[in-house]
Design a protein around this motif. Sequence first.
Motif, PDB file in Angstrom:
ATOM      1  N   ASP A  31       3.496   4.031  14.094  1.00  8.88           N
ATOM      2  CA  ASP A  31       4.701   3.195  14.083  1.00  8.88           C
ATOM      3  C   ASP A  31       4.436   1.843  13.435  1.00  8.88           C
ATOM      4  O   ASP A  31       5.238   1.343  12.645  1.00  8.88           O
ATOM      5  CB  ASP A  31       5.243   3.005  15.501  1.00  8.88           C
ATOM      6  N   ASN A  32       3.310   1.216  13.778  1.00  8.41           N
ATOM      7  CA  ASN A  32       3.007  -0.085  13.191  1.00  8.41           C
ATOM      8  C   ASN A  32       2.762   0.023  11.691  1.00  8.41           C
ATOM      9  O   ASN A  32       3.145  -0.871  10.926  1.00  8.41           O
ATOM     10  CB  ASN A  32       1.791  -0.706  13.880  1.00  8.41           C
ATOM     11  N   ASP A  33       2.134   1.116  11.259  1.00  6.60           N
ATOM     12  CA  ASP A  33       1.910   1.308   9.829  1.00  6.60           C
ATOM     13  C   ASP A  33       3.233   1.436   9.080  1.00  6.60           C
ATOM     14  O   ASP A  33       3.373   0.935   7.961  1.00  6.60           O
ATOM     15  CB  ASP A  33       1.055   2.555   9.590  1.00  6.60           C
ATOM     16  N   ARG A  34       4.189   2.122   9.677  1.00  2.65           N
ATOM     17  CA  ARG A  34       5.491   2.260   9.024  1.00  2.65           C
ATOM     18  C   ARG A  34       6.143   0.902   8.803  1.00  2.65           C
ATOM     19  O   ARG A  34       6.874   0.704   7.830  1.00  2.65           O
ATOM     20  CB  ARG A  34       6.416   3.141   9.871  1.00  2.65           C
ATOM     21  N   ARG A  35       5.883  -0.046   9.708  1.00  8.39           N
ATOM     22  CA  ARG A  35       6.473  -1.379   9.576  1.00  8.39           C
ATOM     23  C   ARG A  35       5.681  -2.267   8.623  1.00  8.39           C
ATOM     24  O   ARG A  35       6.263  -3.005   7.821  1.00  8.39           O
ATOM     25  CB  ARG A  35       6.559  -2.057  10.954  1.00  8.39           C
ATOM     26  N   SER A  36       4.350  -2.220   8.712  1.00 10.47           N
ATOM     27  CA  SER A  36       3.534  -3.177   7.971  1.00 10.47           C
ATOM     28  C   SER A  36       3.222  -2.750   6.540  1.00 10.47           C
ATOM     29  O   SER A  36       3.056  -3.609   5.656  1.00 10.47           O
ATOM     30  CB  SER A  36       2.222  -3.441   8.722  1.00 10.47           C
ATOM     31  N   LEU A  37       3.132  -1.457   6.282  1.00 12.05           N
ATOM     32  CA  LEU A  37       2.715  -1.012   4.956  1.00 12.05           C
ATOM     33  C   LEU A  37       3.711  -1.371   3.853  1.00 12.05           C
ATOM     34  O   LEU A  37       3.282  -1.725   2.742  1.00 12.05           O
ATOM     35  CB  LEU A  37       2.438   0.486   4.974  1.00 12.05           C
ATOM     36  N   PRO A  38       5.024  -1.272   4.080  1.00 12.89           N
ATOM     37  CA  PRO A  38       5.932  -1.698   3.001  1.00 12.89           C
ATOM     38  C   PRO A  38       5.730  -3.159   2.608  1.00 12.89           C
ATOM     39  O   PRO A  38       5.800  -3.501   1.418  1.00 12.89           O
ATOM     40  CB  PRO A  38       7.326  -1.457   3.604  1.00 12.89           C
TER      41      PRO A  38
END
Length: 226
Positions: A120-127
């Motif tokens: 979940d955090n990757d989905r938010r931070s990667l963009p």
Amino acid sequence: MLPLPDFSLMPMPRRQPPTKEQSALLPPFAILPPERIHVPTDDAGFAAAHAALRAASVLGFDTESRPVFTAGAADPGPDLMQLATPQGAWLLQLRHPQALALAREVLADAAILKVGFGLDNDRRSLPRRLGVEPQGLQDLDRVFARHGFGRNTGVRAAVALVLGQCLSKSKKTSTTNWSLPTLSPSQLRYAATDAHAPAVLWQALPAWEAAQPPLPPAGLRRPRRA
């Protein structure tokens, strides 16, 4: 006679994964040897990484970020992206322009499935970090949630459940500085394993899922008694 409670409204009992103590009794998970952990830093290394990663249809996936100790400080996003097959792992240090370009390319490709835990955090931070929307991410925590486990099963418990093996993880290593130009041997092992283990699990998941007891259909109601 008072009506009996509607049992369909009561939560189903949650299945419990093995504890750390129970997992410690299992045979060890086979981590990758150093020669199969690749950290590209030059043109030849990035060319080899590009060829290997673009040829894969499924990759184990994880990221690592430097710890933030200041309350309210903005999360700068990951410093390291880990991608792995069952045979090897590639650690992309995102401070390298070539690593950043390769990470963007793989992350944006919906034809390559990226499997991992707690994404979940990757989905938010990667963009924000990479400038692309992640495509083809599969959070394996959701697979275990389908079978009655919590939504945060995690890689250690999953390895114990599916492979019958013990995956040891160092909390001390997880909070080290992942932005360092040269990562320590313990950082390399930790980072590679966090992507390698999901890749190995993905291969074993179909057989494990087929052996699981069926769960009651959602919304199934028990008849009321008068």
